[in-house]
Design a protein around this motif. Sequence first.
Motif, PDB file in Angstrom:
ATOM      1  N   ASP A 100       0.810  -1.217   0.000  1.00 52.57           N
ATOM      2  CA  ASP A 100       0.000   0.000   0.000  1.00 52.57           C
ATOM      3  C   ASP A 100       0.847   1.272   0.000  1.00 52.57           C
ATOM      4  O   ASP A 100       0.689   2.114  -0.891  1.00 52.57           O
ATOM      5  CB  ASP A 100      -0.994  -0.014   1.157  1.00 52.57           C
ATOM      6  CG  ASP A 100      -1.949   1.159   1.087  1.00 52.57           C
ATOM      7  OD1 ASP A 100      -2.658   1.279   0.066  1.00 52.57           O
ATOM      8  OD2 ASP A 100      -1.964   1.966   2.026  1.00 52.57           O
ATOM      9  N   PRO A 101       1.762   1.451   0.954  1.00 51.43           N
ATOM     10  CA  PRO A 101       2.572   2.679   0.905  1.00 51.43           C
ATOM     11  C   PRO A 101       3.502   2.716  -0.316  1.00 51.43           C
ATOM     12  O   PRO A 101       3.786   3.789  -0.855  1.00 51.43           O
ATOM     13  CB  PRO A 101       3.366   2.674   2.211  1.00 51.43           C
ATOM     14  CG  PRO A 101       3.239   1.314   2.772  1.00 51.43           C
ATOM     15  CD  PRO A 101       2.031   0.674   2.157  1.00 51.43           C
ATOM     16  N   LEU A 102       3.958   1.530  -0.765  1.00 54.98           N
ATOM     17  CA  LEU A 102       4.808   1.478  -1.957  1.00 54.98           C
ATOM     18  C   LEU A 102       4.038   1.980  -3.172  1.00 54.98           C
ATOM     19  O   LEU A 102       4.547   2.795  -3.965  1.00 54.98           O
ATOM     20  CB  LEU A 102       5.302   0.049  -2.195  1.00 54.98           C
ATOM     21  CG  LEU A 102       6.106  -0.177  -3.475  1.00 54.98           C
ATOM     22  CD1 LEU A 102       7.436   0.554  -3.404  1.00 54.98           C
ATOM     23  CD2 LEU A 102       6.322  -1.663  -3.714  1.00 54.98           C
ATOM     24  N   ALA A 103       2.792   1.534  -3.322  1.00 60.14           N
ATOM     25  CA  ALA A 103       1.957   1.960  -4.449  1.00 60.14           C
ATOM     26  C   ALA A 103       1.730   3.465  -4.423  1.00 60.14           C
ATOM     27  O   ALA A 103       1.820   4.140  -5.462  1.00 60.14           O
ATOM     28  CB  ALA A 103       0.619   1.219  -4.418  1.00 60.14           C
ATOM     29  N   ASP A 104       1.457   4.006  -3.239  1.00 60.19           N
ATOM     30  CA  ASP A 104       1.245   5.453  -3.102  1.00 60.19           C
ATOM     31  C   ASP A 104       2.478   6.227  -3.551  1.00 60.19           C
ATOM     32  O   ASP A 104       2.381   7.183  -4.312  1.00 60.19           O
ATOM     33  CB  ASP A 104       0.939   5.827  -1.645  1.00 60.19           C
ATOM     34  CG  ASP A 104      -0.311   5.155  -1.119  1.00 60.19           C
ATOM     35  OD1 ASP A 104      -1.116   4.682  -1.947  1.00 60.19           O
ATOM     36  OD2 ASP A 104      -0.474   5.109   0.109  1.00 60.19           O
ATOM     37  N   LYS A 105       3.622   5.803  -3.045  1.00 58.12           N
ATOM     38  CA  LYS A 105       4.869   6.523  -3.351  1.00 58.12           C
ATOM     39  C   LYS A 105       5.230   6.408  -4.823  1.00 58.12           C
ATOM     40  O   LYS A 105       5.661   7.380  -5.438  1.00 58.12           O
ATOM     41  CB  LYS A 105       5.993   6.018  -2.449  1.00 58.12           C
ATOM     42  CG  LYS A 105       5.839   6.547  -1.029  1.00 58.12           C
ATOM     43  CD  LYS A 105       6.736   5.827  -0.065  1.00 58.12           C
ATOM     44  CE  LYS A 105       6.523   6.233   1.365  1.00 58.12           C
ATOM     45  NZ  LYS A 105       5.166   6.427   1.801  1.00 58.12           N
ATOM     46  N   LEU A 106       5.073   5.206  -5.391  1.00 59.01           N
ATOM     47  CA  LEU A 106       5.366   5.032  -6.819  1.00 59.01           C
ATOM     48  C   LEU A 106       4.513   5.965  -7.672  1.00 59.01           C
ATOM     49  O   LEU A 106       5.016   6.619  -8.594  1.00 59.01           O
ATOM     50  CB  LEU A 106       5.104   3.587  -7.246  1.00 59.01           C
ATOM     51  CG  LEU A 106       6.183   2.574  -6.975  1.00 59.01           C
ATOM     52  CD1 LEU A 106       5.703   1.170  -7.328  1.00 59.01           C
ATOM     53  CD2 LEU A 106       7.447   2.901  -7.748  1.00 59.01           C
ATOM     54  N   LEU A 107       3.236   6.025  -7.365  1.00 63.07           N
ATOM     55  CA  LEU A 107       2.307   6.836  -8.155  1.00 63.07           C
ATOM     56  C   LEU A 107       2.644   8.322  -8.036  1.00 63.07           C
ATOM     57  O   LEU A 107       2.836   9.013  -9.048  1.00 63.07           O
ATOM     58  CB  LEU A 107       0.871   6.574  -7.696  1.00 63.07           C
ATOM     59  CG  LEU A 107      -0.237   7.278  -8.463  1.00 63.07           C
ATOM     60  CD1 LEU A 107      -0.275   6.789  -9.908  1.00 63.07           C
ATOM     61  CD2 LEU A 107      -1.581   7.034  -7.790  1.00 63.07           C
ATOM     62  N   VAL A 108       2.750   8.820  -6.819  1.00 61.64           N
ATOM     63  CA  VAL A 108       2.981  10.253  -6.602  1.00 61.64           C
ATOM     64  C   VAL A 108       4.361  10.676  -7.092  1.00 61.64           C
ATOM     65  O   VAL A 108       4.504  11.655  -7.834  1.00 61.64           O
ATOM     66  CB  VAL A 108       2.785  10.613  -5.105  1.00 61.64           C
ATOM     67  CG1 VAL A 108       3.309  11.995  -4.791  1.00 61.64           C
ATOM     68  CG2 VAL A 108       1.312  10.502  -4.737  1.00 61.64           C
ATOM     69  N   ILE A 109       5.385   9.927  -6.712  1.00 63.62           N
ATOM     70  CA  ILE A 109       6.755  10.312  -7.090  1.00 63.62           C
ATOM     71  C   ILE A 109       6.935  10.240  -8.609  1.00 63.62           C
ATOM     72  O   ILE A 109       7.558  11.122  -9.204  1.00 63.62           O
ATOM     73  CB  ILE A 109       7.789   9.453  -6.341  1.00 63.62           C
ATOM     74  CG1 ILE A 109       7.800   9.843  -4.851  1.00 63.62           C
ATOM     75  CG2 ILE A 109       9.176   9.587  -6.947  1.00 63.62           C
ATOM     76  CD1 ILE A 109       8.641   8.941  -3.968  1.00 63.62           C
TER      77      ILE A 109
END
Length: 191
Positions: A66-75
Motif C-alpha cells: 500500500d505505501p509502496l503503491a502510493d509513493k510510486l504513483l505520486v513520485i
Amino acid sequence: MLNLANRITLARIAATPGCIILLNFPNKLSCLFAVLFFLAAALTDFLDGYIARTQNMVTSVGKFLDPLADKLLVISLLVMLVQLQTIHGESWAPAWIVIIIIARELAVTGLRAVAVEQGLVMAADRWGKFKTVAQIIAISLLTLHYPWFGLDPKPLGKFFLYIALALTIISGANYFRSFFKAQRRSEGPPA
C-alpha cells in the motif's frame, strides 16, 4: 496474499506506467487521460484500505504494498512534471519542491522501518492525510496543464503544490517527533 484489497493495490501500481506513458507525449488529450488514470488510482488508495479493514483482509503484503503503491504513483508523476517543460523552458513543477517531497517520503519510509524493528507502530496522522490530498490536487491540476474552458489550471496547481510542500514538511517533522517520543516512552525512565 492476493485478496481483493491487495489486488486493488496492485492495480494502483499498474496504473503508474500508464500515467507515465501518457505524459511522455503531452497534449491536451493525453494529459486529461493521465489525470483520469491518476485520480482513479489515487481513489483506490482509500478503497483498498477500507476493504482491508472492514473485510478483515489486512496482510503483511498489503502493509508493504500500500505505501509502496502510493509513493510510486505520486513520485513518478512529480518526476514527470519536472521533466516536462513549457514553451519557455520552465518545468511544469519546480524540481526543488519535488526533491523535498521525495526526500521526506524516503526519510519517513526509513523511519517506519526502524520503528517496526523496534516494535513501535507509526500510524499515518492527519497531517499525512492532508499532505496526500494536497498532492493529489496539485498533481492533477499541474498535469492538466492546458487551459480548460478558458481556465488555466497551472496557477492553482502550483498553489496546491506549495500547500503540499508545507504539509510534507509538517507531517515529516511530526513523524520524527512521534517516533522519538514513542522511543523514549518504550525505554522508560532511566534507572
